[in-house]
Structures are given as structure tokens and as C-alpha cells.
Design an enzyme around this catalytic site. Structure first.
Site, PDB file in Angstrom:
ATOM      1  N   LYS A  48      -7.108 -39.229  -5.219  1.00 47.23           N
ATOM      2  CA  LYS A  48      -7.307 -39.472  -3.786  1.00 47.23           C
ATOM      3  C   LYS A  48      -7.153 -40.966  -3.480  1.00 47.23           C
ATOM      4  CE  LYS A  48     -10.155 -35.391  -3.466  1.00 47.23           C
ATOM      5  NZ  LYS A  48     -11.464 -34.781  -3.610  1.00 47.23           N
ATOM      6  N   GLN A  92     -17.898 -35.551  -3.274  1.00 49.92           N
ATOM      7  CA  GLN A  92     -17.123 -34.892  -4.337  1.00 49.92           C
ATOM      8  C   GLN A  92     -17.979 -33.934  -5.167  1.00 49.92           C
ATOM      9  OE1 GLN A  92     -13.660 -35.435  -4.996  1.00 49.92           O
ATOM     10  NE2 GLN A  92     -13.946 -33.751  -6.407  1.00 49.92           N
ATOM     11  N   ASP A 115     -13.668 -32.587   4.666  1.00 55.02           N
ATOM     12  CA  ASP A 115     -13.610 -31.406   3.803  1.00 55.02           C
ATOM     13  C   ASP A 115     -13.939 -30.133   4.577  1.00 55.02           C
ATOM     14  OD1 ASP A 115     -12.678 -31.860   1.275  1.00 55.02           O
ATOM     15  OD2 ASP A 115     -14.625 -32.431   0.435  1.00 55.02           O
TER      16      ASP A 115
END
Ligand code: NAD
Length: 275
Positions: A48, A92, A115
Site C-alpha cells: 500500500k 490493518q 475499507d
């Protein structure tokens, strides 16, 4: 059989995003919170970071100790919510068991929730409203669109019901007017159901689980699975690709199918937070 090339589609999207970034008035900034020492999540976060760098998006990693307490994690999230340079926040996975993951997701400003895990965004997806939806299923929808595979009125079978892939996948397909069946580990006679599918999306995490006898002639097969074989270390999907491919009209390979779409969709979401 035609191969759905996620690598190619994601590369094309990357060029489009680069162009878009040139005209943005505000610079997007992604903050990633990583907790503990999970090797895979370190690799994902690095990917990322690399993609952000390539696109010129500010990237900040907050690496926390695995013993971090809930109030400290919440404090960091509130701090990032208030930081104008951070337009996007991502927590994460995996997250240590002692932490309340739902409370953490709920604390993230829904406008920065790239997300799509905040209940507000989950609800907006369920209502068919604009918002952030999880990157992998959105990436799958993009692949279908790119290959002119219209799911309207089609029987789409989603295998897996996780919050990150299966459930939002089913919702996106319903929103696109598909007839959707969701299967999971407790489903009986899985093959009977998959054999009636025009489109099968598999996200279970079991190498080569979906075999040719489970697939209807001419079906579209989307393999979300990423499994590393213990002996060869080769990465394979949930679909027995070599045997299934000749039965399908379209199929995604692993690697090079859905995988590259997840990260580019994340970048697209990050850019959206700055628009
Ligand atoms: P998960 O473990 O959270 O969920 C797996 C789901 O599969 C569950 O809902 C379970 O009920 C179902 N399942 C398990 N065994 C089954 C069986 N025998 N029959 C039917 N259903 C069964 O996993 P996840 O996070 O949804 O990920 C699934 C797979 O997708 C993994 O391989 C993961 O690595 C991969 N993945 C890939 C990407 C990507 O970018 N390509 C993103 C996320 C996850």
C-alpha cells in the site's frame, strides 16, 4: 474460455487515477494502523505504501505494539480523525484478540473509512447508497464491468460470508440486480447450488476447493482466494483453475486476477476522500 486480467485492468485504473490526482485541489493522505508483528500484514502495508508513493499520495504508517490497550488505539483513531492532512484511515487486519475491533472500526470517521467497515458505510451499502464499500468486492464488480459481464437477472452464487468479502460482495451484486445465493461453511449440497450459477464468486481460503464438476458450462468464475501451498510455496486460488478453466466463459487467475484490483480500489477510495 477467456481470462479476466486483473493486472491489466488495475494498471489501466492506475493511469486514470494518476490523471485524476493532477486535478485534485486537496492532497489525499492515507494513515494505516498496523498492530503487532504479523508478517503478511507487514507485506500488505508495504504494498500500500509503495502504491501511494507511486501515485503521490501521502502515506503514514502507525505501527503499534501488540500489547497496546484499547484506549490508546482509540486515542490514535480520534487523533487521526481530527488531522486534516489524513483524509483516509485504515486499520490493518489481523488485530490482536484482546482488542475490541468493532469499537475501533466504529470510531473511524465514516468519511475517512476507506475499507468500508464502519457500520454507517455497511448500512449505506445495504441501502444501495453512496459510501465506501470493501475494496475486494468493489474490485470484483469493476472486473465484471470491464469485461462487459452484466449480472442483471443472472444467478450469482457467492461462496463465503465474511464481512470483508462475501457479505459485501452479495450486497453489491444485489444492488446490480443479480439474483444472489450466499453459501458458507454450513451450506448443504454446495455443488448442487454452484451448478446452477451463471456467476460464481469464491472467497473461502481453501486451495483448489471448487472443482470442474461444481461449475455449469459457460459460467463466469471469480476466484478471490489467496492460498500459499505449504510444500511449493506457490500461491493458488480457491478454484481448481486448470480443470475449471475449460468449462467457463470467463475466469480470473490467481495471482493476477482479483488481487491487483483490491489495492487499486483502495487507492481509488483514498482519492475519493480528498475530492
Ligand atoms: P474468512 O475466513 O473470513 O471467511 C471464509 C468464508 O468461507 C466463511 O464465511 C466460511 O463460512 C466460508 N467457508 C469456509 N469453508 C467453506 C466451505 N467448505 N464451503 C463453503 N464455504 C466455506 O476469509 P476471507 O477474509 O473472506 O477470505 C477468503 C479468501 O479470500 C482467503 O483465501 C483470503 O486470503 C482471500 N482474500 C483475497 C483478497 C484479495 O485481494 N484477492 C482479499 C481478501 C481475502
Amino acid at each position: 474460455m477467456a481470462l479476466i486480467n486483473g493486472k491489466y485492468v488495475s494498471e489501466k485504473m492506475k493511469q486514470e487515477l494518476k490523471e485524476k490526482l493532477l486535478h485534485l485541489k486537496r492532497k489525499p493522505g492515507l494513515a494505516v494502523i498496523r498492530i503487532g508483528e504479523d508478517a503478511a500484514s507487514k507485506i500488505y502495508v508495504n504494498l500500500k505504501a509503495k502504491m501511494c508513493e507511486e501515485l503521490g499520495i501521502t502515506f503514514m504508517e502507525y505501527h503499534l505494539d501488540s500489547n497496546i490497550q484499547q484506549e490508546d488505539l482509540m486515542g490514535l483513531i480520534y487523533q487521526l480523525n481530527a488531522n486534516d492532512e489524513i483524509t483516509a484511515i485504515l486499520l490493518q487486519s489481523p488485530i490482536p484478540y484482546h482488542l475490541n475491533i468493532l469499537q475501533a472500526f466504529e470510531a473511524i470517521d465514516p468519511a475517512k473509512d476507506v475499507d468500508g467497515f464502519h457500520p454507517t458505510n455497511v448500512g449505506r451499502l445495504a441501502l444501495g447508497l453512496e459510501g465506501f464499500a470493501p475494496c475486494t468486492p468493489v474490485g470484483v464488480m469493476k472486473l465484471l464491468e470491464e469485461y462487459n459481464i452484466n449480472v442483471e437477472g443472472k444467478h450469482c452464487v457467492v461462496i463465503g460470508r465474511s464481512n470483508i468479502v462475501g457479505r459485501p460482495m452479495a450486497q453489491l451484486l444485489i444492488n446490480a440486480n443479480a439474483t444472489v445465493t450466499v453459501c458458507h461453511s454450513k451450506t448443504k449440497n454446495l455443488a448442487e447450488i454452484t451448478k446452477t450459477a451463471d456467476v460464481v464468486v469464491v472467497a473461502i481460503g481453501k486451495p483448489h476447493y471448487i472443482t470442474a464438476d461444481m461449475i455449469k458450462e459457460g459460467a463466469v468464475v471469480i476466484d478471490v482466494g489467496i492460498n500459499r501451498l505449504p510444500d511449493s510455496k506457490k500461491v493458488v486460488g480457491d478454484v481448481d483453475f486448470d480443470n475449471v478453466k475449460d468449462k467457463c466463459s470467463y475466469i480470473t487467475p490467481v495471482p493476477g486476477g482479483v488481487g491487483p484490483m483490491t489495492i487499486i480500489t483502495l487507492m481509488e477510495n483514498v482519492i475519493k476522500t480528498a475530492e
